[in-house]
Scaffold this motif. Structure first.
Motif, PDB file in Angstrom:
ATOM      1  N   MET A   1       0.871  -1.340   0.234  1.00  0.00           N
ATOM      2  CA  MET A   1       0.598   0.186  -0.336  1.00  0.00           C
ATOM      3  C   MET A   1       1.198   1.644  -0.138  1.00  0.00           C
ATOM      4  N   TRP A   2       1.751   1.394   0.310  1.00  0.00           N
ATOM      5  CA  TRP A   2       2.692   2.824   1.062  1.00  0.00           C
ATOM      6  C   TRP A   2       3.204   2.608   0.257  1.00  0.00           C
ATOM      7  N   VAL A   3       3.889   1.319  -0.652  1.00  0.00           N
ATOM      8  CA  VAL A   3       5.209   2.162  -1.661  1.00  0.00           C
ATOM      9  C   VAL A   3       4.577   2.636  -2.474  1.00  0.00           C
ATOM     10  N   LYS A   4       2.999   2.282  -2.878  1.00  0.00           N
ATOM     11  CA  LYS A   4       2.235   3.383  -3.999  1.00  0.00           C
ATOM     12  C   LYS A   4       1.965   5.042  -3.603  1.00  0.00           C
ATOM     13  N   GLN A   5       2.361   5.116  -2.503  1.00  0.00           N
ATOM     14  CA  GLN A   5       2.397   6.309  -2.165  1.00  0.00           C
ATOM     15  C   GLN A   5       3.659   7.187  -2.235  1.00  0.00           C
ATOM     16  N   TYR A   6       5.335   6.393  -1.307  1.00  0.00           N
ATOM     17  CA  TYR A   6       6.218   6.708  -1.344  1.00  0.00           C
ATOM     18  C   TYR A   6       6.703   6.240  -1.856  1.00  0.00           C
ATOM     19  N   PRO A   7       8.585   6.278  -2.073  1.00  0.00           N
ATOM     20  CA  PRO A   7       9.210   4.988  -3.282  1.00  0.00           C
ATOM     21  C   PRO A   7      10.074   4.618  -2.798  1.00  0.00           C
ATOM     22  N   CYS A   8      10.799   3.450  -2.683  1.00  0.00           N
ATOM     23  CA  CYS A   8      12.081   3.428  -1.548  1.00  0.00           C
ATOM     24  C   CYS A   8      12.752   2.468  -2.498  1.00  0.00           C
ATOM     25  N   ASN A   9      14.005   2.053  -2.129  1.00  0.00           N
ATOM     26  CA  ASN A   9      15.131   1.564  -3.270  1.00  0.00           C
ATOM     27  C   ASN A   9      14.844   0.163  -2.316  1.00  0.00           C
ATOM     28  N   ASN A  10      15.947  -0.770  -2.843  1.00  0.00           N
ATOM     29  CA  ASN A  10      15.765  -1.652  -3.519  1.00  0.00           C
ATOM     30  C   ASN A  10      16.068  -2.418  -1.957  1.00  0.00           C
ATOM     31  N   ASP A  11      16.791  -1.993  -1.150  1.00  0.00           N
ATOM     32  CA  ASP A  11      16.815  -2.165   0.515  1.00  0.00           C
ATOM     33  C   ASP A  11      15.692  -1.708   1.023  1.00  0.00           C
ATOM     34  N   ASN A  12      14.628  -0.985   0.620  1.00  0.00           N
ATOM     35  CA  ASN A  12      13.431  -0.875   1.506  1.00  0.00           C
ATOM     36  C   ASN A  12      14.014   0.441   2.454  1.00  0.00           C
ATOM     37  N   TYR A  13      14.696   1.641   1.418  1.00  0.00           N
ATOM     38  CA  TYR A  13      14.451   2.114   2.511  1.00  0.00           C
ATOM     39  C   TYR A  13      13.896   3.596   1.801  1.00  0.00           C
ATOM     40  N   CYS A  14      13.896   4.687   2.657  1.00  0.00           N
ATOM     41  CA  CYS A  14      13.206   5.820   1.831  1.00  0.00           C
ATOM     42  C   CYS A  14      13.756   6.588   2.608  1.00  0.00           C
ATOM     43  N   ASN A  15      13.579   7.911   1.002  1.00  0.00           N
ATOM     44  CA  ASN A  15      14.718   8.953   1.164  1.00  0.00           C
ATOM     45  C   ASN A  15      14.416  10.181   1.641  1.00  0.00           C
ATOM     46  N   LEU A  16      13.947  10.415   2.506  1.00  0.00           N
ATOM     47  CA  LEU A  16      13.703  11.515   3.884  1.00  0.00           C
ATOM     48  C   LEU A  16      14.273  13.073   3.811  1.00  0.00           C
ATOM     49  N   SER A  17      13.400  14.132   3.342  1.00  0.00           N
ATOM     50  CA  SER A  17      14.683  15.109   3.877  1.00  0.00           C
ATOM     51  C   SER A  17      14.448  15.867   4.973  1.00  0.00           C
ATOM     52  N   MET A  18      15.328  16.392   5.063  1.00  0.00           N
ATOM     53  CA  MET A  18      15.393  17.296   6.548  1.00  0.00           C
ATOM     54  C   MET A  18      15.591  18.965   5.923  1.00  0.00           C
ATOM     55  N   ARG A  19      13.863  19.215   6.287  1.00  0.00           N
ATOM     56  CA  ARG A  19      13.145  20.358   5.187  1.00  0.00           C
ATOM     57  C   ARG A  19      12.756  21.359   6.228  1.00  0.00           C
ATOM     58  N   CYS A  20      14.049  21.934   6.781  1.00  0.00           N
ATOM     59  CA  CYS A  20      13.218  23.474   7.730  1.00  0.00           C
ATOM     60  C   CYS A  20      12.682  24.743   6.864  1.00  0.00           C
ATOM     61  N   LEU A  21      11.950  26.167   8.028  1.00  0.00           N
ATOM     62  CA  LEU A  21      11.583  27.052   7.216  1.00  0.00           C
ATOM     63  C   LEU A  21      11.895  28.237   8.036  1.00  0.00           C
ATOM     64  N   LEU A  22      12.466  28.950   7.264  1.00  0.00           N
ATOM     65  CA  LEU A  22      13.060  30.322   8.065  1.00  0.00           C
ATOM     66  C   LEU A  22      11.638  31.816   7.804  1.00  0.00           C
ATOM     67  N   VAL A  23      11.391  32.234   9.501  1.00  0.00           N
ATOM     68  CA  VAL A  23      10.009  33.250   9.227  1.00  0.00           C
ATOM     69  C   VAL A  23      10.968  34.074   9.644  1.00  0.00           C
ATOM     70  N   LYS A  24      10.558  35.286   8.618  1.00  0.00           N
ATOM     71  CA  LYS A  24      11.077  36.535   9.028  1.00  0.00           C
ATOM     72  C   LYS A  24       9.675  37.302   9.121  1.00  0.00           C
ATOM     73  N   THR A  25       9.604  37.748  10.342  1.00  0.00           N
ATOM     74  CA  THR A  25       8.732  38.456  10.568  1.00  0.00           C
ATOM     75  C   THR A  25       8.285  40.143  12.090  1.00  0.00           C
ATOM     76  N   GLY A  26       8.091  40.630  11.502  1.00  0.00           N
ATOM     77  CA  GLY A  26       8.739  42.000  12.367  1.00  0.00           C
ATOM     78  C   GLY A  26      10.185  42.279  12.636  1.00  0.00           C
ATOM     79  N   ASP A  27       9.913  42.400  14.509  1.00  0.00           N
ATOM     80  CA  ASP A  27      11.494  42.746  14.200  1.00  0.00           C
ATOM     81  C   ASP A  27      12.062  40.909  14.313  1.00  0.00           C
ATOM     82  N   ARG A  28      11.249  39.764  14.430  1.00  0.00           N
ATOM     83  CA  ARG A  28      11.655  38.528  14.608  1.00  0.00           C
ATOM     84  C   ARG A  28      12.413  37.359  12.895  1.00  0.00           C
TER      85      ARG A  28
END
Length: 289
Positions: A26-53
């Motif tokens: 079921m899940w492999v139809k939604q997110y790919p994996c390699n032959n060793d069953n590993y999924c590649n995941l990002s480490m995506r952060c977010l920067l917010v500039k608002t007012g003086d912060r």
């Protein structure tokens, strides 16, 4: 308000752990994996500039852990925290606040840096660092599953600097940014809600790490209390659908953002889109292609 995505690199995780009891067929139809069953995941952060912060949410894995440990994580990609900052026009010492959703290595490792001589220093020397009090306590007395992903060098230097602030309950960090606590993945995971011009974007961290993780029962094996995760997710999805929240994914390598839709199957993911497409909503939104 200005939103800037900060890519810090990728790592790989076993698909069975990422999707828990959901069968691979079921899940492999939604997110790919390699032959060793590993999924590649990002480490995506977010920067917010608002007012003086200038607020950074999460920092990626950093580079302080051993080569052996990182070999298990299969780090990959050309992005890094400092490289991404170089492209923003924001210097590290301009950041006023760092929100760490929790203290697992892939979320907080970059807040402390190590030089060639092994000396540790704060990556963001002028920033207040926000961590949930219950997560801080969990860090000091971890269960057997989380102990292997907590590292003192990732956060103790922040404490010793006097820059650590503990979040006891849901709070407003500053106008437009609310911090809410969720406990299914780990105790005291901070989920930031960022609002402007009548719209809200939610930084999903490990609460709902991927677009494929949206279904209520699709809970990661990494979650320490899966029943709580499902209950929290059920309530959040209803709230998010009713309020047309935008979900910003930290770990989905292929989908940055999406909203939710209601159909005859219930609440489901809508089409995914890039953060840069939110320019008209969040005033001026800047990021790399």
């Amino acid at each position: 308000m200005e939103l800037i995505k900060i890519e810090t690199g990728n790592f790989m995780a076993d698909g069975g752990a990422v999707f828990g009891v959901v069968p691979k067929v079921m899940w492999v139809k939604q997110y790919p994996c390699n032959n060793d069953n590993y999924c590649n995941l990002s480490m995506r952060c977010l920067l917010v500039k608002t007012g003086d912060r200038i607020v950074l949410i999460d920092t990626g894995a950093g580079d302080k852990q051993s080569e052996k440990f990182f070999s298990y994580q299969h780090l990959n990609g050309d992005d890094s925290l400092c490289k991404s900052f170089d492209d923003t026009g924001v210097s590290l010492d301009q950041v006023t606040d760092v929100v760490l959703t929790h203290l697992h290595f892939d979320h907080c490792g970059g807040v402390v840096s190590k030089d060639q001589d092994g000396v540790l220093s704060l990556t963001f020397p002028n920033a207040t660092c926000w961590v949930a009090e219950s997560q801080w306590e969990n860090f000091h007395q971890p269960n057997v599953r989380e102990g292997s992903v907590y590292f003192k060098e990732n956060i103790v230097p922040v404490l010793e600097s006097g820059k650590l602030k503990l979040v006891k309950e849901d709070m407003e960090l500053c106008p437009g940014i609310k911090l809410r606590l969720f406990n299914g993945h780990t105790l005291g995971q901070i989920i930031p809600f960022i609002s402007n011009n009548g719209k809200t974007i939610v930084y999903m961290a490990d609460f709902i790490p991927l677009k494929a993780s949206i279904p209520e029962a699709w809970v990661s094996a990494y979650d320490t209390n899966p029943m709580v995760s499902m209950s929290e997710k059920r309530m959040f999805l209803q709230e998010a659908c009713e309020n047309d929240y935008i979900m910003f994914f930290e770990h989905d390598l292929y989908n940055e953002c999406c909203c939710l839709e209601m159909n005859d199957k219930g609440i489901v993911a809508g089409e995914s889109f890039k953060l840069r497409e939110l320019t008209s909503i969040f005033a001026t939104t800047t990021q790399r292609p």
